[in-house]
Design a protein around this motif. Structure first.
Motif, short mmCIF file in Angstrom:
data_model
loop_
_atom_site.label_atom_id
_atom_site.label_comp_id
_atom_site.label_asym_id
_atom_site.label_seq_id
_atom_site.Cartn_x
_atom_site.Cartn_y
_atom_site.Cartn_z
N LEU A 1 0.81 -1.21 0.00
CA LEU A 1 0.00 0.00 0.00
C LEU A 1 0.85 1.26 0.00
O LEU A 1 1.88 1.32 0.66
CB LEU A 1 -0.92 0.02 1.22
CG LEU A 1 -1.96 -1.10 1.27
CD1 LEU A 1 -2.81 -0.96 2.51
CD2 LEU A 1 -2.81 -1.08 0.03
N PHE A 2 0.36 2.27 -0.72
CA PHE A 2 1.03 3.55 -0.82
C PHE A 2 0.05 4.66 -0.43
O PHE A 2 -1.15 4.41 -0.26
CB PHE A 2 1.57 3.76 -2.23
CG PHE A 2 2.64 2.77 -2.61
CD1 PHE A 2 3.99 3.13 -2.55
CD2 PHE A 2 2.33 1.49 -3.00
CE1 PHE A 2 4.97 2.22 -2.89
CE2 PHE A 2 3.31 0.57 -3.33
CZ PHE A 2 4.64 0.94 -3.27
N SER A 3 0.54 5.87 -0.34
CA SER A 3 -0.32 6.98 0.07
C SER A 3 -1.48 7.18 -0.90
O SER A 3 -2.56 7.65 -0.50
CB SER A 3 0.50 8.26 0.18
OG SER A 3 1.14 8.55 -1.06
N ILE A 4 -1.31 6.84 -2.16
CA ILE A 4 -2.37 7.00 -3.15
C ILE A 4 -3.54 6.05 -2.91
O ILE A 4 -4.60 6.19 -3.53
CB ILE A 4 -1.83 6.81 -4.58
CG1 ILE A 4 -1.13 5.44 -4.71
CG2 ILE A 4 -0.89 7.94 -4.96
CD1 ILE A 4 -0.67 5.12 -6.12
N ASP A 5 -3.36 5.07 -2.00
CA ASP A 5 -4.41 4.08 -1.73
C ASP A 5 -5.36 4.51 -0.62
O ASP A 5 -6.19 3.71 -0.18
CB ASP A 5 -3.78 2.74 -1.36
CG ASP A 5 -3.00 2.14 -2.52
OD1 ASP A 5 -3.56 2.10 -3.62
OD2 ASP A 5 -1.84 1.73 -2.32
N ALA A 6 -5.28 5.74 -0.18
CA ALA A 6 -6.16 6.20 0.91
C ALA A 6 -7.63 6.11 0.53
O ALA A 6 -8.48 5.72 1.34
CB ALA A 6 -5.79 7.62 1.31
N GLY A 7 -7.97 6.46 -0.71
CA GLY A 7 -9.35 6.38 -1.17
C GLY A 7 -9.87 4.96 -1.23
O GLY A 7 -10.92 4.64 -0.65
N PRO A 8 -9.16 4.05 -1.93
CA PRO A 8 -9.59 2.65 -1.94
C PRO A 8 -9.68 2.04 -0.54
O PRO A 8 -10.60 1.27 -0.26
CB PRO A 8 -8.51 1.98 -2.79
CG PRO A 8 -8.06 3.04 -3.73
CD PRO A 8 -8.09 4.31 -2.92
N ALA A 9 -8.74 2.36 0.34
CA ALA A 9 -8.78 1.80 1.69
C ALA A 9 -10.03 2.25 2.44
O ALA A 9 -10.67 1.45 3.13
CB ALA A 9 -7.53 2.21 2.47
N ARG A 10 -10.42 3.52 2.28
CA ARG A 10 -11.59 4.03 2.99
C ARG A 10 -12.88 3.41 2.46
O ARG A 10 -13.74 2.98 3.23
CB ARG A 10 -11.66 5.55 2.87
CG ARG A 10 -12.88 6.17 3.57
CD ARG A 10 -12.77 6.08 5.08
NE ARG A 10 -11.64 6.87 5.56
CZ ARG A 10 -11.71 8.18 5.84
NH1 ARG A 10 -12.86 8.83 5.73
NH2 ARG A 10 -10.64 8.82 6.27
N TYR A 11 -13.04 3.35 1.12
CA TYR A 11 -14.29 2.79 0.61
C TYR A 11 -14.42 1.32 0.97
O TYR A 11 -15.53 0.82 1.22
CB TYR A 11 -14.42 3.01 -0.91
CG TYR A 11 -14.03 1.84 -1.77
CD1 TYR A 11 -14.87 0.73 -1.94
CD2 TYR A 11 -12.81 1.81 -2.43
CE1 TYR A 11 -14.50 -0.35 -2.72
CE2 TYR A 11 -12.43 0.74 -3.22
CZ TYR A 11 -13.29 -0.34 -3.35
OH TYR A 11 -12.91 -1.42 -4.12
N LYS A 12 -13.29 0.59 1.01
CA LYS A 12 -13.36 -0.84 1.35
C LYS A 12 -13.81 -1.04 2.79
O LYS A 12 -14.55 -2.00 3.08
CB LYS A 12 -12.01 -1.51 1.10
CG LYS A 12 -11.73 -1.77 -0.38
CD LYS A 12 -10.41 -2.47 -0.58
CE LYS A 12 -10.14 -2.68 -2.07
NZ LYS A 12 -11.05 -3.66 -2.69
N ARG A 13 -13.42 -0.16 3.69
CA ARG A 13 -13.92 -0.26 5.07
C ARG A 13 -15.43 -0.11 5.10
O ARG A 13 -16.14 -0.85 5.79
CB ARG A 13 -13.26 0.80 5.95
CG ARG A 13 -11.86 0.47 6.40
CD ARG A 13 -11.50 1.21 7.67
NE ARG A 13 -11.54 2.66 7.52
CZ ARG A 13 -10.50 3.40 7.17
NH1 ARG A 13 -9.34 2.84 6.88
NH2 ARG A 13 -10.62 4.71 7.08
#
Length: 360
Positions: free
Chosen positions: A337-349
């Motif tokens: 994971l990289f900083s650009i994955d903040a959006g995907p990480a949030r929606y997956k939660r």
């Protein structure tokens, strides 16, 4: 920069489907009064048609006699579909209402399931869950109702042979445009843009701003068509499980969004199977007075360019991802994971929480 590998991190798609939600199935204009259209939705074969009063209906696309698909049948008066194989007729509730053979008796196990549907925002929406459907839960795409026809790109769709979460990852992290769509939507200089993630209820909004970057084809076409650097933004709103509204545009360096122009882009995903997704899309010109006017030819060109990008670039990459995930499930259970994955990480939660509560 790497970010921590946490339980909320993007991982391989779960293969689960949210059922107590509205799914966009077809553009309203795609379903004519006497037409029957077959689609697979959440691994269920369905046939879509309009009742005599014009309202949409959906029933299982499978005659219970010999399992012939009903969408190859005939639309009949009285909200009926006639099976082309043996002439059995079914109404919009899924009941078998006519047997042309023998004494015309209809066996008890001759009905199929029906599904609630509504028409809203120029779209046909389907509900497949056990809870009472509420049309107020449909995400707001009213700009499709209120925008003039000349500002709308064609109502289009494609099918991607990939899980809908892979497409969602792609849309929630638009940093990929600098590479996958280089020269059209992005440029390597845009990788330093700031990214902000917010949540409003169950909606997740990812925003990005890039300042004084080289012009790329699509945005230059929307704006001044002079090839000069500009500031550009994109703000993507996600509503579970697969509804997106992107506000994106450009303005001269140092100016404001009100002085710029762009588009609102609609992206709508409905899973067919764990490895295929129906993808509806359109766009609306934003502040055309600050850029090129939305003439029919010009707006059609935007639609053609977006379709080219989706079919020749996004589809190529996302279907290749799906092939890797299908071939190596053990090795792809977790991702770096990289900083650009903040959006995907949030929606997956959010999505995982909704899936956990879906059967309750």
């Amino acid at each position: 920069m790497l970010i921590d590998d946490t339980p909320s991190a993007p991982v391989a798609p779960s293969g689960q489907f949210l059922r107590n939600t509205w799914y966009p199935i077809l553009w309203s204009s795609d379903l004519a009064p006497d037409q029957l259209i077959g689609r697979v939705v959440l691994e269920e074969p369905l046939v879509f048609f309009r009742k005599d009063d014009g309202t949409p209906a959906a029933i299982t696309d499978m005659c219970p006699h010999r399992f012939a698909p009903l969408h190859v049948g005939r639309r009949r008066p009285g909200d009926r579909i006639r099976c082309l194989y043996h002439g059995l007729e079914f109404d919009a509730t899924g009941a078998c209402v006519y047997n042309p053979h023998g004494d015309h008796r209809i066996p008890a196990n001759s009905s199929v399931r029906s599904y609630p549907m509504v028409e809203k925002h120029r779209l046909l929406w389907l509900w497949m869950g056990h809870r009472t459907p509420d049309p107020a839960l449909i995400p707001d795409f009213s700009l499709l109702d209120t925008s003039p026809a000349e500002a709308l790109t064609p109502f289009d769709y494609i099918t991607m042979k990939a899980n809908y979460e892979l497409i969602t990852d792609n849309l929630m992290d638009l940093s990929h445009t600098a590479f996958l769509h280089e020269g059209l939507l992005g440029d390597h200089s845009q990788t330093s843009g700031t990214v902000d993630v917010k949540q409003a209820g169950n909606a997740v909004i990812v925003s990005r701003y890039n300042r004084n970057v080289p012009a790329v084809k699509v945005y230059d076409m929307l704006f001044r068509q002079d090839g000069k650097p500009f500031d550009f933004w994109d703000t993507m709103r996600w509503d579970a499980p697969g509804c997106f509204l992107l506000d994106t545009g450009v303005h001269a360096p140092g100016e404001t969004q009100e002085q710029g122009t762009g588009i609102w882009a609609v992206h709508l995903l409905t899973p067919e199977t764990p490895t295929s997704t129906n993808y509806l899309f359109s766009a609306v010109r934003r502040r055309p007075e600050n850029g090129q006017p939305p003439t029919p030819d010009y707006v059609a060109k935007i639609g053609e360019m977006r379709r080219f990008i989706f079919t020749s670039q996004d589809t190529l990459m996302i279907e290749a991802q799906q092939a890797v995930l299908s071939s190596y499930p053990a090795r792809t259970a977790h991702a770096a994971l990289f900083s650009i994955d903040a959006g995907p990480a949030r929606y997956k939660r959010v999505l995982r929480a909704l899936l956990d509560a879906d059967g309750q």
